[in-house]
Design an enzyme around this catalytic site. Structure first.
Site, PDB file in Angstrom:
ATOM      1  N   ARG A  16     -13.111   4.250  13.302  1.00  0.00           N
ATOM      2  CA  ARG A  16     -13.553   3.277  12.293  1.00  0.00           C
ATOM      3  C   ARG A  16     -13.336   3.837  10.882  1.00  0.00           C
ATOM      4  O   ARG A  16     -13.053   3.105   9.941  1.00  0.00           O
ATOM      5  CB  ARG A  16     -15.018   2.885  12.504  1.00  0.00           C
ATOM      6  CG  ARG A  16     -15.600   2.044  11.367  1.00  0.00           C
ATOM      7  CD  ARG A  16     -16.785   1.196  11.802  1.00  0.00           C
ATOM      8  NE  ARG A  16     -17.800   1.965  12.487  1.00  0.00           N
ATOM      9  CZ  ARG A  16     -18.731   2.714  11.882  1.00  0.00           C
ATOM     10  NH1 ARG A  16     -18.781   2.789  10.568  1.00  0.00           N
ATOM     11  NH2 ARG A  16     -19.626   3.392  12.592  1.00  0.00           N
ATOM     12  N   TYR A  62      -4.751 -18.827  -1.894  1.00  0.00           N
ATOM     13  CA  TYR A  62      -4.870 -19.205  -0.477  1.00  0.00           C
ATOM     14  C   TYR A  62      -6.270 -19.807  -0.302  1.00  0.00           C
ATOM     15  O   TYR A  62      -7.258 -19.234  -0.778  1.00  0.00           O
ATOM     16  CB  TYR A  62      -4.662 -17.957   0.384  1.00  0.00           C
ATOM     17  CG  TYR A  62      -5.125 -18.117   1.811  1.00  0.00           C
ATOM     18  CD1 TYR A  62      -4.681 -19.190   2.580  1.00  0.00           C
ATOM     19  CD2 TYR A  62      -6.020 -17.213   2.381  1.00  0.00           C
ATOM     20  CE1 TYR A  62      -5.119 -19.350   3.896  1.00  0.00           C
ATOM     21  CE2 TYR A  62      -6.458 -17.361   3.687  1.00  0.00           C
ATOM     22  CZ  TYR A  62      -6.007 -18.439   4.430  1.00  0.00           C
ATOM     23  OH  TYR A  62      -6.440 -18.603   5.722  1.00  0.00           O
ATOM     24  N   ASP A 111      -3.027 -10.168  -5.340  1.00  0.00           N
ATOM     25  CA  ASP A 111      -2.667 -10.374  -3.933  1.00  0.00           C
ATOM     26  C   ASP A 111      -1.146 -10.537  -3.898  1.00  0.00           C
ATOM     27  O   ASP A 111      -0.593 -11.535  -4.361  1.00  0.00           O
ATOM     28  CB  ASP A 111      -3.397 -11.624  -3.419  1.00  0.00           C
ATOM     29  CG  ASP A 111      -3.064 -11.952  -1.967  1.00  0.00           C
ATOM     30  OD1 ASP A 111      -2.001 -11.517  -1.478  1.00  0.00           O
ATOM     31  OD2 ASP A 111      -3.860 -12.674  -1.335  1.00  0.00           O
ATOM     32  N   LYS A 124       1.783 -11.118   7.200  1.00  0.00           N
ATOM     33  CA  LYS A 124       2.895 -11.959   6.781  1.00  0.00           C
ATOM     34  C   LYS A 124       4.193 -11.130   6.735  1.00  0.00           C
ATOM     35  O   LYS A 124       4.652 -10.676   7.755  1.00  0.00           O
ATOM     36  CB  LYS A 124       2.539 -12.597   5.442  1.00  0.00           C
ATOM     37  CG  LYS A 124       1.126 -13.219   5.406  1.00  0.00           C
ATOM     38  CD  LYS A 124       0.999 -14.335   6.410  1.00  0.00           C
ATOM     39  CE  LYS A 124      -0.326 -15.065   6.486  1.00  0.00           C
ATOM     40  NZ  LYS A 124      -1.572 -14.487   6.186  1.00  0.00           N
TER      41      LYS A 124
HETATM   42  C1  4LM Z   1      -1.521 -19.183   5.212  1.00  0.00           C
HETATM   43  N1  4LM Z   1      -2.590 -17.141   4.541  1.00  0.00           N
HETATM   44  O1  4LM Z   1      -1.348 -19.420   4.006  1.00  0.00           O
HETATM   45  P1  4LM Z   1      -5.182 -12.950   6.805  1.00  0.00           P
HETATM   46  N2  4LM Z   1      -3.719 -13.830   1.002  1.00  0.00           N
HETATM   47  C2  4LM Z   1      -2.785 -14.773   1.052  1.00  0.00           C
HETATM   48  C3  4LM Z   1      -2.613 -15.535   2.214  1.00  0.00           C
HETATM   49  O2  4LM Z   1      -1.653 -16.456   2.237  1.00  0.00           O
HETATM   50  C4  4LM Z   1      -3.458 -15.294   3.331  1.00  0.00           C
HETATM   51  C5  4LM Z   1      -4.432 -14.295   3.239  1.00  0.00           C
HETATM   52  C6  4LM Z   1      -4.530 -13.576   2.059  1.00  0.00           C
HETATM   53  C7  4LM Z   1      -2.424 -18.052   5.562  1.00  0.00           C
HETATM   54  C8  4LM Z   1      -3.081 -17.939   6.752  1.00  0.00           C
HETATM   55  C9  4LM Z   1      -3.381 -19.029   7.671  1.00  0.00           C
HETATM   56  C10 4LM Z   1      -1.931 -15.030  -0.134  1.00  0.00           C
HETATM   57  C11 4LM Z   1      -3.337 -16.101   4.517  1.00  0.00           C
HETATM   58  C12 4LM Z   1      -5.367 -13.970   4.378  1.00  0.00           C
HETATM   59  O3  4LM Z   1      -4.825 -14.237   7.461  1.00  0.00           O
HETATM   60  O4  4LM Z   1      -6.660 -12.714   6.818  1.00  0.00           O
HETATM   61  O5  4LM Z   1      -4.407 -11.776   7.289  1.00  0.00           O
HETATM   62  O6  4LM Z   1      -4.743 -13.095   5.252  1.00  0.00           O
HETATM   63  O7  4LM Z   1      -0.971 -19.829   6.106  1.00  0.00           O
END
Ligand code: 4LM
Length: 390
Positions: A55, A108, A177, A202
């Protein structure tokens, strides 16, 4: 190792000392034997190096953290089980009740939802500066500014250098981000941003088979994020997932080049299509921040494209999306496979209708994550689907 393409392959990794294995081994263990009570006590006190419990740290995860710190030009990085775990760990690790977080949107939907639902419950005021501008929204209580390097879903570009300078003048931390751009296109710390985070789920993973997040920055800022996010929240990344990200990042520059090429071709095709009203792609001369994007981004404009139909309504978006064959209808992005979604009903369904409206997240908006297939095949698929709404 001056070139990012070389560092993507080598940084953070070296042949295993015990076996010579070139690929970083998956150290699949919960605890690490420390031998003697004295050594155990020294490791727990932070007085001796060494792993104790996965952890808090794990060699496979540490190799990934080291690679990402290198690619982002950071002193340190900490990996998490998802991008969202990374985001909540930054908030919980660095903010306190009474603090304000100001963001430039759109974001997001899950990130804005997290800010509003979790942040506000813990006494953090959330301010959306998208319409009023950052300068107007900073107050003595502002502690953090949050921005996406290319915004989700409408591909807006914020001037990172300007954001960082303004925040710094007010003694405010900045977080970018960088999920949509990756360090291949931009490295926010070079522009004065304090912390960079990613959903590694991603482009960094790149194959749609692993969920993870990471935060990189100075050792002083990463320490509290690590302590809270791993020690208290327990949002650690598993070594198996870390292995997939280490492998994925090796080909990041090659994949990004193909994503950028495909997205540019798709954007140009859509821009001249009679069924399409607006195309959001920073590589198009018609994009409102095209000049800024040219200055900020290196090696292309990313793999994401969003477009609004002339028939700006959900039924029209459904008619197009339901007809696509090569693009899979799904959320997420950055996979080698092309994906398409309807942000208003999926990724941005948790944000208010008013926020969606001023960010252009309309019922006729479709978001594409352009994969690495041949652009001609992607264009043919979009062309046949768009005949539904001409
Ligand atoms: C989507 N996105 O857009 P986790 N930061 C950005 C994101 O696009 C996302 C996250 C953080 C999408 C998920 C369903 C710019 C997520 C969040 O999904 O927690 O790894 O990341 O389709």
């Amino acid at each position: 190792m001056t070139h990012l393409r070389t560092r993507a392959v080598h940084a953070g990794q070296h042949p295993d000392a015990a076996s010579g294995a070139i690929a970083t081994p998956i150290t699949q263990t919960t605890a690490f034997g420390y031998g003697t009570l004295e050594r155990g006590a020294a490791i727990f006190a932070g007085e001796a190096p060494g792993y104790r419990y996965s952890r808090f740290g794990n060699p496979t995860v540490a190799a990934l953290e080291s690679k990402m710190a290198n690619l982002e030009g950071a002193q340190a990085a900490v990996a998490f089980a998802s991008g969202t775990a990374a985001t909540s760990s930054v908030l919980l690790g660095l903010l306190s009740p009474g603090d304000e977080i100001v963001f430039l949107g759109p974001l997001y939907g899950g990130t804005e939802g997290l800010f509003r639902q979790m942040g506000e419950r813990f006494g953090i005021r959330v301010v959306d500066a998208t319409q009023l501008g950052l300068a107007t929204c900073l107050t003595p209580a502002t502690r953090m500014v949050w921005v996406e390097t290319l915004t989700n879903p409408s591909l807006r570009v914020h001037d990172l250098t300007e954001v960082a300078a303004l925040a710094k003048a007010h003694g405010v931390l900045t977080v970018a981000d960088n999920t949509f751009c990756t360090p291949w296109l931009v490295r926010p710390l070079e522009h004065g941003i304090d912390l960079v985070m990613h959903s590694m789920t991603k482009y960094l993973g790149g194959h749609g088979d692993a969920t993870g997040g990471i935060v990189a920055g100075s050792a002083a800022l990463i320490a509290p994020v690590r302590k809270t996010g791993l020690g208290h929240v327990g949002g650690n990344l598993s070594p198996q997932e870390a292995f997939l990200f280490l492998r994925g990042i090796k080909t990041l520059p090659l994949r990004m080049a193909a994503h950028c090429e495909g997205a540019a071709a798709v954007a140009h095709f859509l821009a001249q299509h009679p069924a399409v009203q607006v195309v959001h792609y920073p590589g198009l001369a018609s994009h409102p921040q095209h000049a800024l994007a040219q200055r900020l981004l290196q090696g292309g404009f990313g793999g994401m494209v969003a477009f609004e139909l002339v028939r700006n309504e959900r039924a029209a978006a459904a008619a197009v999306l339901n007809r696509l064959q090569l693009f899979t209808q799904a959320v997420s992005l950055g996979d080698v496979d092309s994906l398409a979604c309807h942000p208003a009903s999926t990724t941005h369904s948790v944000v208010s209708a008013a926020v969606r409206a001023y960010n252009g997240i309309t019922e006729g908006l479709i978001r594409l994550s352009v994969g690495i297939e041949h652009p001609d095949d992607l264009i043919a698929d979009l062309g046949q689907a768009l005949t539904q709404v001409v």
